[in-house]
Scaffold this active site. Structure first.
Site, mmCIF file in Angstrom:
data_model
loop_
_atom_site.group_PDB
_atom_site.id
_atom_site.type_symbol
_atom_site.label_atom_id
_atom_site.label_comp_id
_atom_site.label_asym_id
_atom_site.label_seq_id
_atom_site.Cartn_x
_atom_site.Cartn_y
_atom_site.Cartn_z
ATOM 1 C CB ILE A 88 35.695 50.110 41.358
ATOM 2 C CG1 ILE A 88 35.883 50.959 42.349
ATOM 3 C CG2 ILE A 88 35.342 48.732 41.822
ATOM 4 C CD1 ILE A 88 34.809 51.027 43.382
ATOM 5 C CD GLU A 128 31.485 52.450 38.146
ATOM 6 O OE1 GLU A 128 31.427 51.687 36.783
ATOM 7 O OE2 GLU A 128 30.608 52.987 38.393
#
Length: 355
Positions: A214, A256
């Site tokens: 991300i 992430e």
């Protein structure tokens, strides 16, 4: 395509890095401590990672045990010890039942033999003797059959108990290999699946590893807080899972970072899958339904490497990570397929005890 020879990449030694971190903090190298540091290292439990780092450079065993009790409701060692004890008990009981059945059958066999001798002996031939022998054999046969029925029932019961233990262990393994936040596979399951790629050399040309990270996730956490960050992670995981085939392995491998292992596709097809994920996330709204606060846009950078470009799991991960870094360096929100000659000009720090 660039055909230059790729430089030798440094293959991450996860176990070595964790051991080094433990040694640097003066932590005893025992299994329950390794489990703590492993879970903190892979980033599947951000709270554990933060709390372990907060303990500082010197930590007591009591502090580590308290942290383990807080985050691990079931210790793997204890679960398997309990299962071993239960299965051992069931097997001991099963052996006792079978020995009793063996003794019963041996007694019945001896009775048959003795009765046969009496009946076939001419000196003992009489109607009364034969009647007594038949009555005795009928009773013994009935007792033996009843005992056999009880044995079957007990064996079935013991077998069911052991099957229940097996089911519980299967369920525990599923839970142990699942990321609690996203419900995807976790880093432990990913490591096993990644290693299995190299068990079948014929599949490597059509097997790919994708790393999906991300973009600017720290900014989301810093701006809106970790609860919002967790919701974003869960939503990203759901979007990824819903945009790929059911047979594609999907895991959350770090804070992430997500990983996909795709079998049976060409590099072009794999790139198409990655782009479908990227475009879907790019257009997915990330809003608070109550406050209408917009947390987006949320985008991802994706690195891809075909297994045929690597000699082992470590090299495959490293080269995919190089492609992912290339996507980040190219401005984020894009997909990069690893090509020979790509280099990564930084060293990622894996020392989990550093802030």
């Amino acid at each position: 395509m660039n055909t230059a020879v790729a430089p030798k990449v440094q293959i991450p030694d996860v176990a070595g890095q964790i051991t080094y971190a433990m040694r640097s903090m003066g932590v005893a190298p025992i299994p329950r401590n390794y489990q703590l540091f492993y879970e903190a290292y892979i980033g599947s439990n951000p709270a554990l990672t933060r709390e372990l780092a907060a303990l500082g450079g010197q930590v007591t065993q009591a502090e580590l045990d308290a942290l383990g009790a807080q985050h691990f409701t079931h210790s793997p060692a204890r679960v398997f010890d309990d299962a071993h004890t239960r299965i051992s008990g069931e097997l001991d009981g099963l052996l006792r039942i079978l020995r009793q059945e063996q003794n019963s059958l041996e007694s019945y066999t001896r009775l048959l033999g003795e009765t046969h001798k009496r009946i076939t002996s001419k000196s003992n031939a009489s109607v009364e003797l034969i009647e007594n022998a038949i009555e005795l054999l009928s009773q013994a046969t009935g007792d033996t059959m009843a005992h056999g029925e009880r044995t079957v029932e007990n064996v079935v019961q013991r077998s069911q108990e052991m099957d229940q233990v097996r089911k519980e262990l299967d369920e525990y393994k599923r839970i142990a290999n699942t990321d609690s936040l996203t419900r995807l596979s976790n880093r432990r399951a990913f490591d096993d699946r990644l290693a299995a790629i190299f068990d079948n050399s014929s599949m490597r040309p059509v097997t790919a590893l994708l790393l999906c990270d991300i973009d600017n996730f720290k900014k989301i956490n810093d701006t809106y807080g970790h609860p919002v960050g967790d919701k974003v992670l869960a939503t990203v995981a759901s979007v990824i899972r819903s945009n790929v085939r059911r047979d594609i392995f999907v895991a959350r491998t770090g804070g992430e970072e997500f990983a996909l292992i795709i079998d049976g596709n060409t590099p072009e097809e794999v790139t198409g899958i990655a782009e479908r994920i990227r475009r879907t996330l790019e257009t997915t709204p990330f809003k608070n339904s109550r406050t209408r606060v917009n947390y987006g846009p949320v985008t991802v950078s994706i690195g891809i490497c075909m297994a045929s470009n690597a000699e082992d799991a470590g090299e495959l991960y490293s080269k995919t990570d190089i492609a992912l870094y290339g996507a980040k360096n190219a401005g984020r929100n894009c997909t990069i397929l690893y090509q020979d000659g790509m280099q990564k000009d930084f060293t990622k720090s894996w020392l989990i005890y550093k802030t």
